[in-house]
Design a protein around this motif. Sequence first.
Motif, mmCIF file in Angstrom:
data_model
loop_
_atom_site.group_PDB
_atom_site.id
_atom_site.type_symbol
_atom_site.label_atom_id
_atom_site.label_comp_id
_atom_site.label_asym_id
_atom_site.label_seq_id
_atom_site.Cartn_x
_atom_site.Cartn_y
_atom_site.Cartn_z
ATOM 1 N N GLN A 1 0.826 -1.207 0.000
ATOM 2 C CA GLN A 1 0.000 0.000 0.000
ATOM 3 C C GLN A 1 0.866 1.266 0.000
ATOM 4 O O GLN A 1 0.542 2.247 -0.671
ATOM 5 N N ARG B 1 -16.583 -1.318 -0.064
ATOM 6 C CA ARG B 1 -16.894 -1.988 -1.345
ATOM 7 C C ARG B 1 -17.657 -3.288 -1.142
ATOM 8 O O ARG B 1 -18.286 -3.787 -2.021
ATOM 9 N N TYR C 1 -13.909 3.171 10.501
ATOM 10 C CA TYR C 1 -14.281 2.454 9.274
ATOM 11 C C TYR C 1 -15.790 2.565 9.046
ATOM 12 O O TYR C 1 -16.257 2.858 7.947
ATOM 13 N N HIS D 1 -2.012 4.906 16.265
ATOM 14 C CA HIS D 1 -1.185 4.016 15.450
ATOM 15 C C HIS D 1 0.253 3.990 15.948
ATOM 16 O O HIS D 1 0.884 2.924 16.005
ATOM 17 N N TRP E 1 3.598 -3.491 19.082
ATOM 18 C CA TRP E 1 4.042 -4.595 18.230
ATOM 19 C C TRP E 1 5.541 -4.821 18.408
ATOM 20 O O TRP E 1 6.020 -5.926 18.525
HETATM 21 C C1 LIG Z 1 2.366 -3.237 9.331
HETATM 22 C C2 LIG Z 1 0.918 -3.704 9.422
HETATM 23 C C3 LIG Z 1 0.733 -4.759 10.513
HETATM 24 C C4 LIG Z 1 0.031 -2.526 9.730
HETATM 25 O O1 LIG Z 1 0.339 -1.601 10.698
HETATM 26 N N1 LIG Z 1 -0.658 -0.710 10.746
HETATM 27 C C5 LIG Z 1 -1.585 -1.031 9.806
HETATM 28 C C6 LIG Z 1 -2.806 -0.311 9.567
HETATM 29 C C7 LIG Z 1 -4.024 -0.839 9.983
HETATM 30 CL CL1 LIG Z 1 -4.043 -2.348 10.834
HETATM 31 C C8 LIG Z 1 -5.237 -0.170 9.733
HETATM 32 C C9 LIG Z 1 -5.203 1.040 9.030
HETATM 33 C C10 LIG Z 1 -3.978 1.597 8.610
HETATM 34 C C11 LIG Z 1 -2.796 0.903 8.881
HETATM 35 CL CL2 LIG Z 1 -1.300 1.554 8.349
HETATM 36 C C12 LIG Z 1 -1.164 -2.184 9.142
HETATM 37 C C13 LIG Z 1 -1.878 -2.875 8.036
HETATM 38 O O2 LIG Z 1 -2.121 -1.862 7.038
HETATM 39 C C14 LIG Z 1 -2.914 -2.142 5.945
HETATM 40 C C15 LIG Z 1 -2.836 -1.280 4.849
HETATM 41 C C16 LIG Z 1 -3.605 -1.502 3.705
HETATM 42 C C17 LIG Z 1 -4.475 -2.590 3.623
HETATM 43 C C18 LIG Z 1 -5.252 -2.819 2.405
HETATM 44 C C19 LIG Z 1 -5.520 -1.772 1.519
HETATM 45 C C20 LIG Z 1 -6.225 -1.983 0.323
HETATM 46 C C21 LIG Z 1 -6.667 -3.248 0.014
HETATM 47 C C22 LIG Z 1 -7.388 -3.839 -1.082
HETATM 48 C C23 LIG Z 1 -7.896 -3.162 -2.290
HETATM 49 O O3 LIG Z 1 -7.740 -1.911 -2.400
HETATM 50 O O4 LIG Z 1 -8.468 -3.881 -3.150
HETATM 51 C C24 LIG Z 1 -7.570 -5.176 -0.834
HETATM 52 N N2 LIG Z 1 -6.967 -5.434 0.389
HETATM 53 C C25 LIG Z 1 -6.417 -4.300 0.896
HETATM 54 C C26 LIG Z 1 -5.715 -4.102 2.093
HETATM 55 C C27 LIG Z 1 -4.569 -3.443 4.728
HETATM 56 C C28 LIG Z 1 -3.791 -3.221 5.892
#
Ligand SMILES: CC(C)c1onc(-c2c(Cl)cccc2Cl)c1COc1ccc(-c2ccc3c(C(=O)O)c[nH]c3c2)cc1
Length: 229
Positions: free
Chosen positions: A51, A95, A126, A204, A211
Amino acid sequence: EITKEQRTLMKVIVDAYSTHQIPQDVAKKLLQEQYSADENFLLLTEMATSQVQVLVEFTKNIPGFLSLDREDQIALLKGSAVEAMFLRSAQVFSRKMPSGQTEVLEERIRKSGISEEFIIPMFNFYKSIVSLHMVQEEQALLTTITILTPDRPYVKDQQAVERIQETMLELLRKLCVLQRPQEPQYFARLLGRLTELRTLSHYHAEMLTSWRTNDHKFTPLLCEIWDVQ
Ligand SMILES: CC(C)c1onc(-c2c(Cl)cccc2Cl)c1COc1ccc(-c2ccc3c(C(=O)O)c[nH]c3c2)cc1
């Protein structure tokens, strides 16, 4: 009342927004792998890394962004990455993906070692985004406005950022009036989500710390953008 140049600007931003998406094979991984807190964390880390790459490509297409001071470009990306990813991941919940990715994403986020005190505001956010039923133009512009927030840490020429952000705010304001004539407060509601994003961004930072306390590893790109390790 949307001028010709505003229409062109809108098209450039929406095209960039829809072009730069997480590759489907990466997104599909959410469905394949098994469920454990560690497996969920690894998958979410992969999602976030992909992302961020998508976000950088999108940002380069924002008219005016590349003419900003180079260091300010980096400061804007670092300062807005989490907020932009909240907006982007919120779209997955909006979506109602046919392949059930929505439920899976929610499940994996809920079971990835994030403490309940952050899960609650996160999913309230959300829900609030889903209930707005934003069209793609609004989603793309709201993400652009978030990225172009002048008062991020270490931004030197805030004026230059403000000038571009104001252009985007004016365009979004017009779009909201045209899109929802019966809802005069809609533009204000969208901007209210940006305030909520700032709060989530603070949560965050604490999520990252907890973590790391549990010895979770991030990718080099995430370490760079989030100043960890
Ligand atoms: C390092 C990790 C553990 C983390 O740390 N903080 C966060 C985190 C969390 Cl847990 C929530 C919000 C923001 C962040 Cl950075 C996260 C995980 O971040 C994400 C970012 C982006 C997606 C994401 C986007 C688009 C799509 C998509 C589409 O478009 O078709 C289909 N699947 C998707 C998945 C999921 C998780």
